[in-house]
Design an enzyme around this catalytic site. Structure first.
Site, PDB file in Angstrom:
ATOM      1  N   HIS A 215       0.973  -1.222  -0.050  1.00  0.00           N
ATOM      2  CA  HIS A 215      -0.009  -0.081   0.015  1.00  0.00           C
ATOM      3  C   HIS A 215       0.968   1.292  -0.014  1.00  0.00           C
ATOM      4  O   HIS A 215       0.451   2.338  -0.604  1.00  0.00           O
ATOM      5  CB  HIS A 215      -0.986   0.009   1.252  1.00  0.00           C
ATOM      6  N   HIS A 257       1.783  -3.588   9.364  1.00  0.00           N
ATOM      7  CA  HIS A 257       3.069  -3.311   9.172  1.00  0.00           C
ATOM      8  C   HIS A 257       3.781  -2.972  10.446  1.00  0.00           C
ATOM      9  O   HIS A 257       3.335  -2.147  11.201  1.00  0.00           O
ATOM     10  CB  HIS A 257       3.060  -2.489   7.848  1.00  0.00           C
TER      11      HIS A 257
HETATM   12  C1  LIG Z   1      -4.645  -8.235  -5.537  1.00  0.00           C
HETATM   13  C2  LIG Z   1      -3.643  -7.105  -5.961  1.00  0.00           C
HETATM   14  C3  LIG Z   1      -3.846  -6.658  -7.351  1.00  0.00           C
HETATM   15  C4  LIG Z   1      -2.950  -6.333  -5.011  1.00  0.00           C
HETATM   16  C5  LIG Z   1      -2.705  -6.944  -3.598  1.00  0.00           C
HETATM   17  C6  LIG Z   1      -2.923  -5.736  -2.921  1.00  0.00           C
HETATM   18  C7  LIG Z   1      -2.707  -6.228  -1.361  1.00  0.00           C
HETATM   19  C8  LIG Z   1      -3.336  -6.780  -0.641  1.00  0.00           C
HETATM   20  C9  LIG Z   1      -1.198  -5.666  -1.273  1.00  0.00           C
HETATM   21  C10 LIG Z   1      -0.604  -5.911   0.267  1.00  0.00           C
HETATM   22  O1  LIG Z   1      -0.332  -4.735   0.679  1.00  0.00           O
HETATM   23  P1  LIG Z   1       0.180  -4.461   2.086  1.00  0.00           P
HETATM   24  O2  LIG Z   1       1.676  -4.906   1.735  1.00  0.00           O
HETATM   25  O3  LIG Z   1       0.340  -3.040   2.303  1.00  0.00           O
HETATM   26  O4  LIG Z   1      -0.208  -5.175   3.357  1.00  0.00           O
END
Ligand SMILES: CC(C)=CCC/C(C)=C/COP(=O)(O)O
Length: 291
Positions: A215, A257
């Site tokens: 994110h 995180h």
């Molecule tokens: C399914 C797609 C296209 C992306 C995954 C998005 C996601 C859940 C990312 C995890 O984000 P963090 O590393 O910030 O937790």
């Protein structure tokens, strides 16, 4: 020196024989314990046994990285400070932990402590548990699926060549981000904080890992992208920056995180935008590439 117990605890009988300080027990021939002075080279049969014994090999492999690292550099420090005979290499390593090792362990400890303290929305019972729905809304605003779907929709709907070019590159940037973040997560494999509840929607298997925050990379990259390619009034530009900051902050507050995951994610997303600029694709170029 702290006496170093060699692989297994000695039997009480063996202990009784170890009155001398500076001696450590080891397994000798026919399974009996022998004692080896730290100031003396161990007997050849003990060395040989340690080298071939699978248990001792496993124990060596599980030693701390600090002790495993740098075995070549410790020879110079193998002489005791008092000018006595050389000390065993591993004992010298324990006395000379590297500065970088200490700095990294300290940073990690501060990171874990701070992240736990800031995880105030990690569950409903947390101090700011009532803010959790709002934090999850911010989480959705930085999720990959709405961004990919939004960019694809805008590309489809755009009727100007310039608009199509920007949306095409945003779409490619988002795909690049998912690939790069997934690769780093799979290589680093840092677990999410223990206080995190894994209730995110639409995750890949690598998303059980936390470093870096996807994110945060997306928020930083998209914020730079929007600020560079959309003509926005000043309040909207501030809003974009505020959104990116809130996305990063909400990752730690939700307990998803550690602080370092988000900090690295912001840096990585910032650099990813430079890569997007360097690889910028024009629709004409894409058409000629695709034939
Ligand atoms: C399914 C797609 C296209 C992306 C995954 C998005 C996601 C859940 C990312 C995890 O984000 P963090 O590393 O910030 O937790």
């Amino acid at each position: 020196h702290r006496p170093k117990v060699n692989k297994t605890m000695p039997s009480p009988k063996a202990k009784n024989n170890s009155g001398r300080s500076g001696s450590v027990p080891g397994i000798g021939n026919n399974g009996r314990y022998e004692f080896m002075s730290l100031n003396r080279t161990p007997s050849p049969h003990l060395l040989q046994r340690q080298g071939s014994d699978p248990t001792s090999a496993r124990l060596r492999a599980s030693e701390s990285p600090t002790r495993r690292r740098g075995s070549g550099s410790s020879n110079a420090s193998s002489s005791s400070a008092a000018g006595g005979p050389p000390l065993p290499e591993e004992d010298c390593m324990r006395l000379n932990p590297s500065f970088i090792g200490i700095a990294l362990s300290s940073l990690l400890a501060i990171d874990l402590w701070l992240s736990k303290r800031l995880g105030v929305c990690a569950c409903e019972e947390s101090p700011w548990g009532s803010m959790r729905p709002l934090m999850k809304l911010i989480e959705v605003s930085g999720h990959g699926i709405p961004w990919l779907a939004g960019a694809a929709y805008c590309l489809y709907k755009s009727d100007s060549a310039a608009g199509q070019e920007v949306m095409l590159n945003l779409l490619l940037a988002l795909v690049l981000d998912v690939i790069l973040v997934g690769t780093v997560k799979a290589v680093v494999r840092r677990r999410r904080p223990a206080h995190n509840r894994m209730d995110m929607f639409a995750t890949f298997s690598v998303d059980r890992y936390s470093f870096p925050s996807g994110h945060a990379t997306r928020a930083a990259m998209c914020a730079r992208f929007l600020l560079a390619h959309l003509v926005l009034a000043a309040p909207l530009r501030v809003l974009v920056l505020l959104w990116a900051t809130l996305v990063g902050l909400s990752r730690v507050m939700l307990g998803r995180h550690n602080v370092t995951d988000v900090a690295f994610g912001f840096g990585m997303g910032y650099c990813q935008y430079n890569l997007v600029e360097a690889l910028w694709v024009s629709p004409a170029g894409l058409q000629s590439t695709l034939g």
